[in-house]
Scaffold this motif. Structure first.
Motif, PDB file in Angstrom:
ATOM      1  N   ARG A  49       0.844  -1.167   0.420  1.00 25.63           N
ATOM      2  CA  ARG A  49      -0.044  -0.322  -0.155  1.00 25.63           C
ATOM      3  C   ARG A  49       0.680   1.271   0.193  1.00 25.63           C
ATOM      4  O   ARG A  49       0.414   1.960  -0.663  1.00 25.63           O
ATOM      5  N   LEU A  50       1.945   0.934   0.641  1.00 28.45           N
ATOM      6  CA  LEU A  50       2.857   2.755   1.136  1.00 28.45           C
ATOM      7  C   LEU A  50       3.590   2.483  -0.238  1.00 28.45           C
ATOM      8  O   LEU A  50       3.768   3.664  -1.415  1.00 28.45           O
ATOM      9  N   ARG A  51       4.204   1.011  -1.273  1.00 33.14           N
ATOM     10  CA  ARG A  51       4.865   1.316  -2.055  1.00 33.14           C
ATOM     11  C   ARG A  51       3.624   2.121  -2.895  1.00 33.14           C
ATOM     12  O   ARG A  51       3.979   2.957  -3.996  1.00 33.14           O
TER      13      ARG A  51
ATOM     14  N   HIS B 284       0.493  12.251  -1.114  1.00 32.48           N
ATOM     15  CA  HIS B 284       0.629  12.550   0.956  1.00 32.48           C
ATOM     16  C   HIS B 284       1.513  13.245   0.819  1.00 32.48           C
ATOM     17  O   HIS B 284       2.312  13.231   1.274  1.00 32.48           O
ATOM     18  N   GLU B 285       2.496  13.502  -0.398  1.00 34.25           N
ATOM     19  CA  GLU B 285       4.003  14.008  -0.614  1.00 34.25           C
ATOM     20  C   GLU B 285       4.330  15.058  -0.689  1.00 34.25           C
ATOM     21  O   GLU B 285       3.495  15.475  -0.833  1.00 34.25           O
TER      22      GLU B 285
END
Lengths: 98, 286, 449
Positions: free
Chosen positions: B245-247, B255-256
């Motif tokens: 999911r994070l990948r 979110h960056e």
């Protein structure tokens, strides 16, 4: 029946015709007369679908994509609601495959 | 104008079929000479030329580089009030000259100089309706060695001065004083070509249209194949996170933290240039 | 506002011009106008040929075939130079009913050789070609110019037209109105009898692109050969008919719809056409074809009894303006009648101009009557009414299809019934009385025979 090659949309149909749009409209509709017209034949008889009935019972008309056939004024039941003419010389529809 | 005696105003009209049909399978372009004519921009250019020639007590000549069926367009120009017309002939099968702005300009400049004399003002539409890139007027200005003002929306001539208005980005306008002689191209805006009167139309129907051959000294450059630029695909390593999911989040860039785009608004060109340079330096481009 | 032509427009009264600018003005560069201008110019008269479109043919639509015999007289050797799409060598008449159809199919290879019979063409090319001949003969073509009004002296003689151009009055000794089905000029001259809507039909047409080879295969022709199909019973109860013909790499498929029937039906013309294109007999012919143009035009279909007066004081009327379209079922012709009437109008005008006696314009009618133009119309004067009648339109296609279906449906072990019995059964099923059938057959025989 094969529906895949069914009909094109009306806009698509008209997009294949060359219209040189004049500055001045050559059709003018007196919508006051239209309000008392019950048949509004021009709406469905016009092959270019130029006449649109409005909610108030009047007629919204276009002249840009007109075939200049004359159906509307011949069919007009409301007396002389449609004043019809030819567009200025050189303007209007140009058929290539007529 | 440059010469006080009968300045020469030339209107260049490009003969195109705005409703050309393209065969979807072969890519062949079908044009019909019956439907062809000047573009709306060219018609505007002719109207400007007629008005300026009237104001300057000059001579208005309509010129086209086209095969014979284009005579109709010149007859219309005559009917509208052009003092003379000229057709620079090109064979109808050979599209090399009309397709190249540089060769068109060379052929036209040569024909205008030899047949009509040095022009004070050359007017034309900014783009032709078909393959024209709008480069012809610029090349023509170079050929004739005169000033150029391209893409104009308004032109006015009074007391020997030619003033023009050009559209800029963001709704701005640029007001130009054009020195003569000049080549100007106009956008289809502001005015429409007048309707020719019946007597002049009748006269134009039987007028003879002078023709010169559009001789081209050098072969124009012919493009044999044209392909869009396609950069090679670059392989990127997958994000290091273990959690799929994070990948995925990393890949989508959600979110960056990001630097918002910077909009520079300034009227001072020097200041704007400084800002731009600083930005590029900050990004490591300089 | 500029002067405009229109149903309510009227002629302008002017003083008698001292020196008319032209011998003759021909309004409209269609087949009638160009033929008239050609005849006049050949006889050495000065002619202005006015056209409201940017080029001749740009406003014109037709339903399929130009029959060339009249061109033999007008332009000898026409078939070597006319812009032809295909020469019609196969002619079909099709009756449609529901999912059924009955076709009479005739082929003659001799129609594909000189002197030919009929050809399909694009009007933009054909009319331009014919007007080109008039121009070569000396007529002055004035395109992009609408003739808005007639110029008339106080004594009622027509001496020219007003156009929509600035300074637009043009004078002449004779005016020939070939200004098409709406003919505002003939109406201004008071030559029109009135209720035009009752005998005018609306033609709508689609031109569909298909590769030439596909057309050859689907229609069983090759090279320059083409097909013309006339249809009946495909108009969903609206009086009219359909047509389909081949061009070199397009098909033209269209409908002719009676205006009043169309008004009553409440249907849109292109929807009726779409329905025809879905008919199992038509759909395989037009399948996969790409629309390249959609067009519409009015057609004066009333024939002889609805024609306007053809001659006014200084004015002749020809072509569609004079309702010269022949719509008589098995014969559907217009362009040849237009050319014929135009040619004779040109001849009558030329004779009147040469003799200096404009009364000689009246000979126009005589010329038409002694030729095919009015002879055919007179003979077939009852035909349009018969063809557009409710029985022919709505019941006979079903009757014929029923009859043929009953004849060819094999009902073993039942023995085959007699044809007479089948006819009676089919007539009954379609609500046709034998007496009506006999009467219509007689009318048909009288007209067509």
């Amino acid at each position: 029946m094969n529906q895949r090659y069914g009909d094109v949309s009306f806009e698509d149909r008209m997009s294949h015709v060359d219209f040189r749009v004049a500055e001045q409209p050559h059709i003018v509709v007196d919508t006051d007369v239209c309000r008392s017209c019950t048949t509004k034949t021009c709406v469905h008889a016009c092959p270019a679908n130029l006449f649109v009935p409005t909610a108030e019972g009047g007629i919204l008309f276009n002249y840009e994509q007109c075939f200049e056939c004359g159906t509307c004024y011949l069919m007009c039941d409301g007396g002389n609601a449609i004043s019809w003419s030819y567009p200025d010389g050189g303007q209007g529809v140009v058929f290539r495959h007529g | 104008m440059a010469e006080p005696l009968r300045p020469l105003v030339v209107a260049l009209l490009r003969w195109t079929d705005a409703r050309a049909r393209i065969d979807p399978l072969s890519g062949e372009v079908e044009t019909d000479p019956r439907g062809a004519g000047p573009s709306e921009a060219d018609r505007c250019a002719l109207e400007h030329a007629l008005r300026i020639a009237e104001a300057a007590a000059g001579r208005c000549v309509a010129v086209t580089l086209a095969p014979e069926p284009a005579e109709e367009l010149l007859r219309d120009a005559l009917a509208c009030g052009a003092d003379a017309v000229l057709r620079v002939d090109v064979p109808s099968w050979d599209s090399r000259v009309p397709d190249s702005g540089a060769t068109t300009a060379r052929a036209l400049a040569h024909a205008i100089r030899t047949e009509l004399g040095e022009p004070s003002l050359v007017l034309t539409g900014d783009h032709s309706a078909d393959r024209g890139t709008g480069s012809t007027p610029a090349f023509l200005a170079a050929e004739l060695g005169c000033a150029q003002a391209l893409g104009l929306v308004e032109l006015s001539y009074a007391d020997g001065e030619l003033l023009a208005l050009r559209r800029l980005d963001r709704g701005r306008r640029e007001r130009l004083a054009v020195p003569l002689p000049a080549v100007c191209s106009v956008e289809p805006a502001g005015l429409r070509l007048r309707r020719a009167a019946l007597p002049s139309t009748l006269a134009a129907r039987t007028a003879t249209i002078p023709v010169v051959t559009g001789s081209v000294a050098a072969e124009p450059v012919t493009a044999h194949a044209a392909r869009p630029f396609r950069p090679r695909a670059k392989e990127l390593p997958p994000p290091p996170e273990a959690d799929p999911r994070l990948r995925l989040l990393r890949l989508t860039g959600a979110h960056e933290h990001r630097e918002p785009p910077r909009v520079v608004v300034t009227d001072d060109p020097a200041e704007a240039a400084d800002e731009l340079l600083e930005y590029l330096r900050g990004k490591g481009y300089l | 506002m500029r002067d405009r032509a229109g149903p309510a427009s009227s002629a302008v009264t002017v003083a008698e011009p001292e020196r008319p600018q032209f011998d003759a003005i021909v309004v409209g560069a269609g087949p009638a106008g160009s033929a008239a201008a050609l005849e006049l110019a050949r006889a050495g008269h000065s002619v202005a040929l006015l056209e409201r479109g940017p080029f001749p043919g740009s406003k014109n639509v037709y339903g399929g075939v130009v029959y060339g015999r009249i061109l033999d007289e007008l332009i000898p050797g026409w078939y070597d130079e006319m812009p032809v799409q295909r020469w019609v060598t196969r002619r079909q008449t099709m009756l449609l009913d529901g999912e059924r159809s009955m076709t009479v199919d005739f082929r003659s290879q001799s129609w594909g050789r000189a002197p030919y019979n009929g050809a399909t063409t694009y009007r933009a090319e054909f009319d331009d070609w014919l007007a080109g001949h008039a121009q070569k003969a000396g007529a002055v073509l004035v395109p992009s110019t609408v003739a808005t009004r007639l110029l008339r002296t106080e004594r009622g003689r027509i001496v020219g037209v007003r156009t929509d151009r600035p300074d637009g009055d043009l004078t002449a000794k004779v005016v020939i109105a070939c200004d098409g089905v709406n003919s505002f000029l003939a109406k201004q001259a008071g030559l029109f009898p009135g209720d035009q809507a009752a005998h005018t039909t609306l033609g709508v047409k689609e031109t569909l692109a298909l590769p030439a080879r596909t057309i050859d295969e689907r229609f069983g022709v090759s090279g320059h050969e083409g097909v013309d199909i006339e249809m009946l019973g495909c108009t969903q109860g609206i009086p009219g008919g359909g047509f389909l013909y081949t061009n070199s790499d397009t098909l033209s498929v269209g409908l002719v719809l009676g205006l009043q029937g169309l008004a009553k039906s409440g249907k849109r013309p292109e929807e009726v056409l779409a329905e025809l294109k879905r008919h199992p007999s038509i759909q395989p012919l037009v399948r996969g074809a790409e629309l390249v143009e959609y067009s519409a035009h009015l057609i004066p279909e009333g024939g002889y009894d609805t024609m306007p007066q053809l001659v006014g004081d200084g004015l002749l009327v020809a072509g569609d303006a004079a309702a010269m379209c022949l719509a008589a079922g098995i014969w559907l012709e217009g362009v040849n009648f237009a050319m014929g009437s135009g040619m004779y109008a040109g001849r009558a005008a030329s004779k009147a101009l040469s003799s200096g006696d404009l009364g000689a314009l009246r000979e126009y009618r005589g010329l038409l009557e002694s030729s095919f133009v009015l002879a055919d119309h007179k003979k077939l004067r009852k035909a349009p009414e018969l063809v557009l009648s409710e029985r022919v339109q709505q019941r006979y296609p079903g009757l014929v299809c029923d009859l043929v279906e009953l004849m060819f449906t094999v009902e073993n072990p039942k023995p085959k019934p007699g044809v007479r019995k089948l006819l009676r059964a089919s007539a009954k099923r379609n609500g046709v009385k034998m007496r009506e059938l006999a009467r219509d057959a007689l009318t048909g025989l009288r007209s067509f025979g």
